[in-house]
Write a protein that holds these residues in place. Structure first.
Motif: not given
Length: 353
Positions: A188-197
C-alpha cells in the motif's frame, strides 16, 4: 523531520543535549516540526529565565543550524553541468534493446517509467536490470515488489546469460549477487512512503560505509499501490500520488541513482501498435502514455492514475510483446533529449519465459 532526541543520528556536528530536550518538552516541543511552530524569540526569552540559559540558547542555535542544512543551495548552470558529468552516468541494464534505445542505459538521477500490458515482459526487464547492476557493476539494487513477482530463480538464470562462459553459475558469485539485491514487499502507499524513508536513511549512511553503493531502485509495479487510493474526487489520494512521484525524483537526484518504475497498461493492442509505429497522435498518446487504463465514457479508455501523473517521469517507455513469443518492442513516449516514437525490437532470454 526527526524528533529532537533523534538529531544525533542525523548529520549534525553537535546535537542538543538532554537538558535542552527536557526544556523543549516542558513547552510542548518534541520534534523539529514543533520547534518550527513556536516563536523563536519567545523561546529564547523563556530560556533566559533558566539557570543554564547559555546552554539552552546554544541548543536553540543548533536546531536552527540543522534546519538550515535541510535547504538545498541554489546552483548555477556550470555547477549543474559539473554535477551531471561527475555523478549522473548511464547505467546499463543488460537488456540490449533497451540500452541501445537509450544510448547506453538508464540515466542516474532520473526516474524512468516502463509502461506495457500485462505479461509483456516488464518484470523480466526489471529482473535483468537488477542482475546486471549487481553482477557487472558491483553495486546494490533495491527492489520494491508490490505484486509478488520477484523471482530469484529468474535472476540466477539471467546471471548465466550475462556470463555465457560459465556453464553453471558458481555458488559464491550467485550468493554475492543475490545478497546485493534488497527485495521488500510493499502492498500500500503508506508502506511505500515508510520504505522510501528508510531507504533515504540508508543512502545517507552508505557514503560513510564500505557497503556496495545503491545505484538502482525498482518498483514493480507502482500502479498497484497508487490506483487503490484514487477514485471519485479524492484530492487526498491524488496528493499522495504526486508526493510519491516527487519523492522518488528527489531520491534519484540527490543520491545519483536510477529509479525504474513499472506501470501496467491494458490499452488496446491497436493503440499500442499505433504508438510503436510512430503514429503518436495526441489522442492516442493521452490514452496509452499513462500507465494503468480504465474504462471511460462511451467505451473509451482513460489513464487510471490521471493526467497529474503524466509529468512525473523523466523518461517514459512503452513495451509490447508478440503473443506467445519472446520478441519484444520498446518505444519512446517521453524523453528529455530524444525524439518521441523511436523504437527498437529485441529478444528476452526465453527459458521459463
Amino acid at each position: 523531520m526527526p524528533a529532537l532526541n533523534g538529531l544525533e543520528q542525523e548529520e549534525v556536528t553537535a546535537a542538543p543535549d538532554s537538558n535542552f530536550q527536557r526544556f523543549c518538552a516542558a513547552h510542548g516541543i518534541l520534534s523539529v516540526e514543533d520547534f518550527l511552530l513556536h516563536d523563536v524569540y519567545a523561546l529564547v526569552a523563556l530560556a533566559e529565565r533558566e539557570v543554564n540559559s547559555e546552554e539552552l540558547k546554544q541548543g536553540i542555535n543548533q536546531v536552527l543550524a540543522f534546519i538550515d542544512t535541510q535547504h538545498k543551495p541554489w546552483l548555477n548552470g556550470l555547477e549543474l553541468l559539473e554535477d551531471a558529468r561527475q555523478n549522473k552516468h548511464l547505467l546499463p541494464t543488460g537488456c540490449q534493446g533497451l540500452d541501445l534505445l537509450l544510448k547506453g542505459g538508464l540515466l542516474e538521477g532520473q526516474l524512468t517509467e516502463l509502461v506495457g500490458a500485462s505479461s509483456c515482459g516488464k518484470t523480466q526487464i526489471c529482473l535483468l536490470a537488477a542482475s546486471n547492476v549487481t553482477y557487472k557493476h558491483m553495486s546494490s539494487v533495491v527492489y520494491l515488489d508490490t505484486c509478488n513477482s520477484f523471482s530469484p530463480k529468474r535472476v540466477a538464470y539471467f546471471i548465466g546469460v550475462l556470463n555465457p562462459t560459465l556453464k553453471q553459475v558458481r555458488c559464491g558469485i550467485l550468493e554475492r549477487i543475490m545478497a546485493n539485491i534488497l527485495c521488500k514487499s510493499v502492498f500500500n502507499i503508506f508502506e511505500l512512503f515508510d520504505t522510501l524513508d528508510q531507504l533515504q536513511t540508508k543512502l545517507r549512511d552508505q557514503a560513510r560505509s564500505s557497503d556496495h553503493k545503491v545505484r538502482l531502485l525498482v518498483i514493480d509495479s507502482i500502479s498497484s499501490v497508487i490506483a487503490p487510493i484514487l477514485g471519485g474526487n479524492m484530492a487526498y489520494g491524488r496528493s499522495l500520488m504526486i508526493s510519491a512521484g516527487f519523492l522518488l525524483k528527489r531520491i534519484a537526484y540527490e543520491h545519483n541513482l536510477s529509479v525504474l518504475v513499472i506501470l501496467v497498461s491494458s490499452a488496446y493492442k491497436e493503440l499500442i501498435n499505433k504508438c510503436i509505429g510512430g503514429c503518436l497522435d495526441e489522442n492516442v498518446a493521452a490514452c496509452v502514455v499513462t500507465n494503468h487504463m480504465v474504462g471511460g465514457n462511451v467505451g473509451s479508455l482513460k489513464p487510471a492514475l490521471g493526467e497529474s501523473w503524466k509529468g512525473v517521469a523523466h523518461t517514459r517507455l512503452l513495451l509490447s510483446r508478440v503473443n506467445r513469443t519472446n520478441k519484444c518492442s520498446i518505444s519512446v513516449l517521453k524523453h528529455p533529449s530524444m525524439a518521441r516514437g523511436n523504437s527498437v525490437d529485441f529478444l528476452i532470454p526465453e527459458e521459463n519465459f
